[in-house]
Motif scaffolding. Structure first.
Motif, PDB file in Angstrom:
ATOM      1  N   THR A 100     -45.634  39.822  20.039  1.00 41.98           N
ATOM      2  CA  THR A 100     -44.433  40.082  19.234  1.00 41.98           C
ATOM      3  C   THR A 100     -43.181  39.636  19.979  1.00 41.98           C
ATOM      4  O   THR A 100     -42.310  38.981  19.406  1.00 41.98           O
ATOM      5  CB  THR A 100     -44.343  41.579  18.868  1.00 41.98           C
ATOM      6  OG1 THR A 100     -45.530  41.948  18.160  1.00 41.98           O
ATOM      7  CG2 THR A 100     -43.121  41.864  18.022  1.00 41.98           C
ATOM      8  N   ALA A 103     -42.968  35.896  20.078  1.00 45.31           N
ATOM      9  CA  ALA A 103     -42.545  35.380  18.774  1.00 45.31           C
ATOM     10  C   ALA A 103     -41.035  35.576  18.588  1.00 45.31           C
ATOM     11  O   ALA A 103     -40.362  34.668  18.068  1.00 45.31           O
ATOM     12  CB  ALA A 103     -43.322  36.067  17.666  1.00 45.31           C
ATOM     13  N   LEU A 104     -40.515  36.705  19.008  1.00 48.10           N
ATOM     14  CA  LEU A 104     -39.065  36.931  18.919  1.00 48.10           C
ATOM     15  C   LEU A 104     -38.282  35.927  19.747  1.00 48.10           C
ATOM     16  O   LEU A 104     -37.275  35.397  19.301  1.00 48.10           O
ATOM     17  CB  LEU A 104     -38.712  38.353  19.383  1.00 48.10           C
ATOM     18  CG  LEU A 104     -39.046  39.492  18.448  1.00 48.10           C
ATOM     19  CD1 LEU A 104     -38.884  40.836  19.166  1.00 48.10           C
ATOM     20  CD2 LEU A 104     -38.141  39.442  17.230  1.00 48.10           C
ATOM     21  N   ASP A 106     -39.290  32.951  20.652  1.00 46.56           N
ATOM     22  CA  ASP A 106     -39.459  31.591  20.118  1.00 46.56           C
ATOM     23  C   ASP A 106     -38.490  31.302  18.985  1.00 46.56           C
ATOM     24  O   ASP A 106     -38.205  30.140  18.698  1.00 46.56           O
ATOM     25  CB  ASP A 106     -40.893  31.388  19.616  1.00 46.56           C
ATOM     26  CG  ASP A 106     -41.893  31.255  20.767  1.00 46.56           C
ATOM     27  OD1 ASP A 106     -41.457  31.014  21.918  1.00 46.56           O
ATOM     28  OD2 ASP A 106     -43.101  31.405  20.518  1.00 46.56           O
ATOM     29  N   THR A 107     -37.965  32.335  18.334  1.00 45.55           N
ATOM     30  CA  THR A 107     -37.041  32.131  17.217  1.00 45.55           C
ATOM     31  C   THR A 107     -35.603  31.924  17.678  1.00 45.55           C
ATOM     32  O   THR A 107     -34.731  31.657  16.851  1.00 45.55           O
ATOM     33  CB  THR A 107     -37.081  33.316  16.235  1.00 45.55           C
ATOM     34  OG1 THR A 107     -36.637  34.493  16.909  1.00 45.55           O
ATOM     35  CG2 THR A 107     -38.485  33.518  15.676  1.00 45.55           C
ATOM     36  N   LYS A 108     -35.367  32.017  18.963  1.00 42.75           N
ATOM     37  CA  LYS A 108     -33.987  31.846  19.485  1.00 42.75           C
ATOM     38  C   LYS A 108     -33.684  30.428  19.812  1.00 42.75           C
ATOM     39  O   LYS A 108     -34.433  29.633  20.163  1.00 42.75           O
ATOM     40  CB  LYS A 108     -33.777  32.732  20.708  1.00 42.75           C
ATOM     41  CG  LYS A 108     -33.808  34.191  20.339  1.00 42.75           C
ATOM     42  CD  LYS A 108     -33.387  35.039  21.504  1.00 42.75           C
ATOM     43  CE  LYS A 108     -33.376  36.464  21.030  1.00 42.75           C
ATOM     44  NZ  LYS A 108     -32.362  37.250  21.522  1.00 42.75           N
TER      45      LYS A 108
END
Length: 108
Positions: A100, A103-104, A106-108
């Motif tokens: 998790t 994934a957080l 990777d979105t930045k």
């Protein structure tokens, strides 16, 4: 210049105790000392033994860094709370938490 940050120990212990909504009597009983001795630690700059300090840290649920690196002001931060929660996880939960967080990021 070296500061004697252990002079802040009493304030740190008192703040952590109050944050956990514990009376002096309750904490003293939990760590096996008198409330008078706990008062001396909190208010009169008395230094506990290593063993007692260990028990205070554990009972109050604070990081040792809170005491040894008070300049970092990590007491009760969201990161510290997250760390405590992660310690309660089993191996499967930790894998989910790790995925998790990745994934957080990777979105930045």
């Amino acid at each position: 210049m070296v500061h004697n940050d252990l002079d802040k120990l009493g304030d740190i212990i008192k703040a952590a105790r109050k944050n956990k909504n514990l009376t002096r009597d309750q904490l003293a009983e939990r760590v096996g000392i008198t409330s008078r001795y706990l008062m001396a630690i909190e208010n009169e700059n008395h230094k506990p033994s290593y063993n007692l300090l260990f028990h205070l840290i554990r009972e109050l649920g604070i990081s040792a860094d809170t005491i040894f690196f008070p300049e970092n002001k990590v007491m009760n931060t969201e990161l510290e709370q997250l760390t405590r929660l992660l310690r309660l996880c089993d191996e499967r939960d930790l894998k989910i938490a790790t995925a998790t967080v990745k994934a957080l990021l990777d979105t930045k």
